[in-house]
Motif scaffolding. Structure first.
Motif, PDB file in Angstrom:
ATOM      1  N   VAL A 175       0.854  -1.184   0.000  1.00 11.64           N
ATOM      2  CA  VAL A 175       0.000   0.000   0.000  1.00 11.64           C
ATOM      3  C   VAL A 175       0.895   1.241   0.000  1.00 11.64           C
ATOM      4  O   VAL A 175       1.761   1.386   0.870  1.00 11.64           O
ATOM      5  CB  VAL A 175      -0.926   0.013   1.227  1.00 11.64           C
ATOM      6  CG1 VAL A 175      -1.765   1.287   1.250  1.00 11.64           C
ATOM      7  CG2 VAL A 175      -1.827  -1.216   1.207  1.00 11.64           C
ATOM      8  N   PRO A 176       0.717   2.151  -0.948  1.00 16.74           N
ATOM      9  CA  PRO A 176       1.572   3.346  -1.009  1.00 16.74           C
ATOM     10  C   PRO A 176       1.537   4.135   0.298  1.00 16.74           C
ATOM     11  O   PRO A 176       0.478   4.375   0.877  1.00 16.74           O
ATOM     12  CB  PRO A 176       0.960   4.152  -2.157  1.00 16.74           C
ATOM     13  CG  PRO A 176       0.267   3.150  -3.011  1.00 16.74           C
ATOM     14  CD  PRO A 176      -0.261   2.111  -2.068  1.00 16.74           C
TER      15      PRO A 176
ATOM     16  N   GLY B   4      -3.458  -0.229  -2.122  1.00 14.09           N
ATOM     17  CA  GLY B   4      -3.806  -1.615  -2.394  1.00 14.09           C
ATOM     18  C   GLY B   4      -3.736  -1.921  -3.890  1.00 14.09           C
ATOM     19  O   GLY B   4      -3.416  -1.099  -4.723  1.00 14.09           O
ATOM     20  N   VAL B   5      -4.060  -3.151  -4.219  1.00 15.36           N
ATOM     21  CA  VAL B   5      -4.087  -3.599  -5.600  1.00 15.36           C
ATOM     22  C   VAL B   5      -5.529  -3.910  -5.958  1.00 15.36           C
ATOM     23  O   VAL B   5      -6.230  -4.590  -5.220  1.00 15.36           O
ATOM     24  CB  VAL B   5      -3.204  -4.847  -5.788  1.00 15.36           C
ATOM     25  CG1 VAL B   5      -3.357  -5.391  -7.196  1.00 15.36           C
ATOM     26  CG2 VAL B   5      -1.748  -4.484  -5.524  1.00 15.36           C
ATOM     27  N   VAL B   6      -6.003  -3.438  -7.091  1.00 13.17           N
ATOM     28  CA  VAL B   6      -7.394  -3.618  -7.500  1.00 13.17           C
ATOM     29  C   VAL B   6      -7.423  -4.436  -8.784  1.00 13.17           C
ATOM     30  O   VAL B   6      -6.716  -4.133  -9.740  1.00 13.17           O
ATOM     31  CB  VAL B   6      -8.084  -2.264  -7.709  1.00 13.17           C
ATOM     32  CG1 VAL B   6      -9.529  -2.468  -8.132  1.00 13.17           C
ATOM     33  CG2 VAL B   6      -8.009  -1.424  -6.451  1.00 13.17           C
ATOM     34  N   ASN B   7      -8.228  -5.504  -8.782  1.00 11.31           N
ATOM     35  CA  ASN B   7      -8.350  -6.280 -10.006  1.00 11.31           C
ATOM     36  C   ASN B   7      -9.453  -5.684 -10.883  1.00 11.31           C
ATOM     37  O   ASN B   7     -10.160  -4.772 -10.463  1.00 11.31           O
ATOM     38  CB  ASN B   7      -8.598  -7.764  -9.683  1.00 11.31           C
ATOM     39  CG  ASN B   7      -9.942  -8.014  -9.025  1.00 11.31           C
ATOM     40  OD1 ASN B   7     -10.864  -7.210  -9.148  1.00 11.31           O
ATOM     41  ND2 ASN B   7     -10.050  -9.127  -8.322  1.00 11.31           N
ATOM     42  N   PRO B   8      -9.637  -6.163 -12.097  1.00 10.03           N
ATOM     43  CA  PRO B   8     -10.608  -5.523 -13.010  1.00 10.03           C
ATOM     44  C   PRO B   8     -12.040  -5.485 -12.482  1.00 10.03           C
ATOM     45  O   PRO B   8     -12.826  -4.639 -12.890  1.00 10.03           O
ATOM     46  CB  PRO B   8     -10.501  -6.380 -14.277  1.00 10.03           C
ATOM     47  CG  PRO B   8      -9.124  -6.937 -14.233  1.00 10.03           C
ATOM     48  CD  PRO B   8      -8.824  -7.176 -12.783  1.00 10.03           C
ATOM     49  N   SER B   9     -12.394  -6.411 -11.577  1.00 11.11           N
ATOM     50  CA  SER B   9     -13.768  -6.396 -11.083  1.00 11.11           C
ATOM     51  C   SER B   9     -13.957  -5.396  -9.949  1.00 11.11           C
ATOM     52  O   SER B   9     -15.046  -5.265  -9.410  1.00 11.11           O
ATOM     53  CB  SER B   9     -14.156  -7.797 -10.589  1.00 11.11           C
ATOM     54  OG  SER B   9     -13.347  -8.183  -9.488  1.00 11.11           O
ATOM     55  N   GLY B  10     -12.896  -4.715  -9.583  1.00 10.42           N
ATOM     56  CA  GLY B  10     -13.017  -3.694  -8.555  1.00 10.42           C
ATOM     57  C   GLY B  10     -12.862  -4.230  -7.149  1.00 10.42           C
ATOM     58  O   GLY B  10     -13.402  -3.664  -6.210  1.00 10.42           O
TER      59      GLY B  10
ATOM     60  N   THR C 259      -2.082  -3.547   4.101  1.00 12.09           N
ATOM     61  CA  THR C 259      -2.938  -3.028   5.180  1.00 12.09           C
ATOM     62  C   THR C 259      -2.819  -1.513   5.212  1.00 12.09           C
ATOM     63  O   THR C 259      -1.833  -0.942   4.739  1.00 12.09           O
ATOM     64  CB  THR C 259      -2.551  -3.591   6.563  1.00 12.09           C
ATOM     65  OG1 THR C 259      -1.231  -3.157   6.902  1.00 12.09           O
ATOM     66  CG2 THR C 259      -2.606  -5.101   6.580  1.00 12.09           C
ATOM     67  N   ASN C 260      -3.838  -0.894   5.801  1.00 12.13           N
ATOM     68  CA  ASN C 260      -3.850   0.566   5.850  1.00 12.13           C
ATOM     69  C   ASN C 260      -3.610   1.118   7.249  1.00 12.13           C
ATOM     70  O   ASN C 260      -3.808   2.298   7.484  1.00 12.13           O
ATOM     71  CB  ASN C 260      -5.182   1.100   5.303  1.00 12.13           C
ATOM     72  CG  ASN C 260      -6.384   0.484   6.011  1.00 12.13           C
ATOM     73  OD1 ASN C 260      -6.238  -0.265   6.975  1.00 12.13           O
ATOM     74  ND2 ASN C 260      -7.574   0.786   5.511  1.00 12.13           N
ATOM     75  N   THR C 261      -3.198   0.273   8.188  1.00  9.90           N
ATOM     76  CA  THR C 261      -2.830   0.728   9.532  1.00  9.90           C
ATOM     77  C   THR C 261      -1.435   0.219   9.856  1.00  9.90           C
ATOM     78  O   THR C 261      -1.225  -1.000   9.929  1.00  9.90           O
ATOM     79  CB  THR C 261      -3.813   0.203  10.586  1.00  9.90           C
ATOM     80  OG1 THR C 261      -5.125   0.673  10.293  1.00  9.90           O
ATOM     81  CG2 THR C 261      -3.408   0.670  11.976  1.00  9.90           C
ATOM     82  N   PRO C 262      -0.462   1.085  10.031  1.00 10.12           N
ATOM     83  CA  PRO C 262       0.884   0.615  10.361  1.00 10.12           C
ATOM     84  C   PRO C 262       0.941   0.040  11.777  1.00 10.12           C
ATOM     85  O   PRO C 262       0.354   0.585  12.705  1.00 10.12           O
ATOM     86  CB  PRO C 262       1.744   1.875  10.235  1.00 10.12           C
ATOM     87  CG  PRO C 262       0.796   3.003  10.424  1.00 10.12           C
ATOM     88  CD  PRO C 262      -0.528   2.552   9.893  1.00 10.12           C
TER      89      PRO C 262
END
Length: 848
Positions: free
Chosen positions: A182-183, A262-268, A283-286
């Protein structure tokens, strides 16, 4: 160091040669740890028969006897003693070799001389003490993952009767073993910033009295590293319904809007990167791991009399640990559920605006803390004469006060702030528990050794122990957007309300035979301001344990022994992090009747073998499980600590050292451990609650509880024959150490091979709880100059970067509510705890 040297240990609280002690002991000196590369407790498990260690949960298992929960009121089963002071953590055992004289691992119950929580064994950590002559040393290590370690020690006399030692260390790793994709989010896995300082004083008070004092301070400011930090991966798709069926929609992979990172596939949908790479996560919480205001103190005073020593050993600790972690285990920050079509949200209700789309903010943050204070006092009297009758007796007292607050916060979900049937919840906790307990333990003990012939000796020991635990627990659970919240959310018109479902039921625990456990549970009271349910718990346990054995020593090179030992571990409370205020709060004490045969043999000063065979009759193992209640009431199955009536652990172990030629030393350890449940039934597997998976053996009538995901009744199982957790059947370690001697110094090469069999992380022996077998190769080169002023070590661990597993795997169902189809099961999540990846570095030591 390629020769076989005599090693002195204090396994029986007096100095003896390792080969003269009728106990299965693995001992590691500081010098041996440096040469082989045993730098941590995890490394120690590689070479110690029967020993495993969960480094993320700080839990030790020995010959199948251990603890599989972090609930503080459920004591550990392997006692850890640092300079004679009992500890409930492995902090001191994990100190670098520079500060430790030796570590002794005593296998089997030590129910006489150690007693407290030594039902599986004991680990003794003995510090390097102040010296009569001045000495000083500094060490520096640089390794991959931007790792650095700096250590220093200085020791010597301040006067004829006072000596001092000062130790300090700073350890830091900046790059993690696990990559967060996650960036903007940091990596995790051994990202640490830890420092350590210690002061020791060694004192003489005249000719007969001597004293020693130690104070140690730790500080951690870690980012996702250290005890409790990220050390595992789950190679399963993100759940597209919810993370936990008893909470609310934590849709990690459901179609969403406003997602960040995160990584998003074509179906969203969000894709779990660990499916293809176990060292990646999203994850979005360190995570952070911190230890502050943590001190350990130890003292020892010995008064020498004509034929005996009177010794006092006392000390304690102030310890505060905090873990902040991502509870939803995913990168999704926000998504919207379109409530259309089926169920209570019919087309008509949608058309009039009753069922409106629901925005979910799945970010969930865990705050886990251990705030503990403990101290112990021991007074013992030991014979020191040369007669055939030796003895040791003493008294022991231990006190512990701990708090273990654990909460999970949904900071961005507004509904949690105002549950419909309880006080406001401004912190937006869905789970908030605050146990606070005290533990008082005392014991008296004695052991005698009678050398009744030149070759035969009898040993007998007895100990009485009493444990009293008391305190309170507070808990609150707020549920949102699930039928499990107590009322169908669809019938409320929309998914907007949150419901306070804090449990208020209270009951007394029962043994497997139906008799009541000792203890008092005062009825629950709910605070109208905080919403926390509070109750008082109070219980006591006691036991008489001991040992009896006979030794045969026909010559100086052979010792054979047979012994029986009984171990004991106090019961505890099902409180805190397992579940909020449950109706069965007590667990009974554990006991272990252990039979052991051993042989210690030295041959021609070039070969040494220590062999032991054991059989354990293990009763009332405390396991967190789900129990079926067949009384006819609905919904009474619950998670609690259950005493497994009987388990068996049996096997044999070999530790051998051989020097076939000059300058070459070969070391081998092997352990076979068949540890399994002998009696237990009626227990629900939370991953397979209807007992439908291959290998499941239904036991008894079905539960009144219906599994909403399958429509079938939950079903208990017969667990007889299932493996005990964290007990690999086979373990092997090989090491070769060769030295070349030159005029400038000595070069030593070390190569190690480690193999560990598969093992399970649960009492359910299933494929989804199995971690595979694994092996590992370590290499090491050590150069020491001829004057022993400096040493340079180049090392590589896990050279081939193999996946190793420090524990058996654990599992959960990927189950929840899909708004379009209702309750669904998407499969099983299996989580694997991993040993470190390939690491390599250089260490420099300089002695003044």
């Amino acid at each position: 160091m390629t020769t076989i040297e005599e090693l002195v240990v204090t396994a029986e609280k007096r100095e003896q040669s390792l080969q003269d002690v009728p106990v299965a002991v693995s001992a590691y000196t500081s010098e041996a740890r440096d040469l082989v590369g045993i730098n941590s407790v995890q490394d120690m498990t590689n070479f110690t028969p029967g020993l495993t260690y969960n480094n993320s949960g700080d839990r030790i298992t020995l010959r199948g006897i251990g603890r599989i929960s972090n609930v503080q009121s459920a004591d550990g089963a392997v006692a850890i003693y640092s300079d004679g002071i009992y500890e409930s953590t492995t902090f001191q055992a994990s100190k670098p070799p520079m500060f430790v004289d030796r570590v002794e691992v005593l296998r089997g119950p030590q129910g006489t001389l150690y007693g407290r929580n030594s039902i599986g064994g004991a680990i003794n950590v003995i510090s390097k003490r102040p010296t009569e002559e001045f000495e000083a040393e500094i060490r520096a290590t640089v390794a991959n993952y931007d790792y650095t370690l700096f250590q220093g020690t200085v020791s010597g006399p301040l006067s004829d009767s006072l000596r001092i030692r000062l130790n300090a260390g700073w350890e830091k790793q900046r790059d993690g073993w696990y990559d967060n994709i996650v960036p903007g989010m940091p990596d995790e896995g051994n990202v640490i910033d830890q420092n350590y300082t210690e002061l020791q004083l060694d004192m003489d008070f005249g000719e007969n009295l001597e004293g020693w004092f130690k104070i140690t301070r730790y500080e951690w400011n870690n980012g996702g590293g250290g005890l409790g930090g990220r050390a595992a991966y789950t190679p399963s798709p993100f759940n597209t319904t919810q993370e936990a069926p008893s909470i609310f929609f934590l849709n990690q992979g459901y179609a969403f809007s406003g997602q960040v990172g995160g990584v998003v596939n074509p179906s969203g949908t969000s894709v779990n990167p660990a499916i293809n790479d176990p060292r990646k996560f999203a994850t979005n919480t360190p995570s952070t791991v911190s230890v502050d205001d943590t001190f350990f103190v130890a003292t020892e005073f010995t008064y020498h009399m004509e034929s005996m020593d009177l010794r006092y050993i006392g000390g304690g600790a102030k310890y505060h640990y905090t873990l902040i972690a991502d509870n939803d285990n995913g990168p999704v920050n926000q998504y919207t559920i379109p409530l259309t079509g089926t169920g209570a949200c019919s087309t008509f209700l949608v058309s009039i605006g009753v069922c409106t789309p629901l925005t979910i903010f799945p970010k969930a943050v865990t705050d886990y803390q251990e705030d503990k204070r403990w101290f112990s006092h021991e007074l013992n009297l030991t014979s020191t004469h040369d007669g055939d009758f030796q003895w040791l007796g003493g008294a022991y007292f231990y006190y512990e006060h701990y708090k273990q607050p654990v909460s999970v916060q949904l900071p961005n979900q507004p509904q949690f702030a105002t549950p419909v049937n309880g006080p406001r919840n401004l912190q937006r906790y869905w789970y908030d528990t605050r146990p606070e307990f005290k533990d008082r333990s005392y014991a008296v003990f004695g052991q005698v050794d009678w050398q009744f012939t030149e070759t035969l000796k009898v040993t007998a020991g007895l100990r009485y122990s009493h444990d009293h635990k008391f305190g309170q627990e507070e808990a609150r659970l707020v549920c949102f957007a699930l039928a499990a919240c107590g009322t169908s959310p669809q019938l409320l018109g929309s998914f907007t309300p949150a419901v306070d479902i804090t449990a208020a039921a209270v009951g007394t625990g029962r043994r497997p035979d139906g008799t009541l456990l000792p203890g008092v549970a005062v009825a629950t009271v709910i605070d109208p301001v905080s919403g926390l349910a509070k109750r008082i718990l109070d219980a006591s346990w006691q036991a008489t344990t001991g040992t009896i054995g006979v030794d045969w020593k026909p010559n100086d090179d052979i010792l054979a022994y047979a012994k029986f030992s009984r171990g004991y571990k106090a019961g505890g409370f099902n409180s805190g992090i397992v579940a909020p205020v449950v109706t069965n709060p007590f667990t009974d004490k554990e006991s272990n009747n252990a039979f052991e045969l051993g042989l210690k043999w030295n041959f021609a000063r070039t070969f040494q073998a220590n062999i032991s065979a054991f059989y354990y009759d293990y009763e009332n193992f405390q396991a967190p499980v789900t129990i079926v209640n067949n009384t006819g009431s609905v919904g009474t199955a619950q998670t609690l600590f259950y005493n497994i009536p009987k388990a068996i652990s049996k096997g044999f172990e070999i530790e051998a050292v051989w020097t076939p030629i000059d300058n070459l030393r070969l070391l081998a350890t092997y352990a076979y451990n068949d540890a399994y449940i002998d009696e237990a039934s009626g227990i629900v597997d939370s991953t397979d609650p209807t007992a439908a998976a291959p290998g499941a053996r239904p036991s008894g009538p079905p539960s009144p509880t219906t599994d909403i995901y399958t429509g079938r009744k939950e079903q208990g199982q017969d667990l007889a024959g299932n493996s005990l957790p964290q007990a690999p059947k086979n373990k092997l370690a090989l090491n070769a150490l060769y030295s070349w001697e030159f005029s400038p110094g000595t070069l030593m090469a070390s190569a190690s091979y480690i193999y560990r069999d598969k093992m399970y992380g649960s009492i359910f022996t299933r494929s989804y709880n199995e971690s595979p077998s694994w092996d590992q190769v370590d290499l090491r080169l050590t150069w020491t100059d001829a004057d022993d002023r400096y040493t340079i070590i180049a090392y590589g661990k896990n050279i081939f970067d193999d996946l190793g597993y420090y524990e058996g795997s654990t599992s959960t169902r990927r189950a929840g509510i899909n708004p379009a189809v209702g309750p669904v099961v998407l499969g099983i999540n299996t989580t694997y705890g991993l040993t470190p990846p390939r690491t390599f570095g250089v260490e420099v030591q300089y002695r003044f």
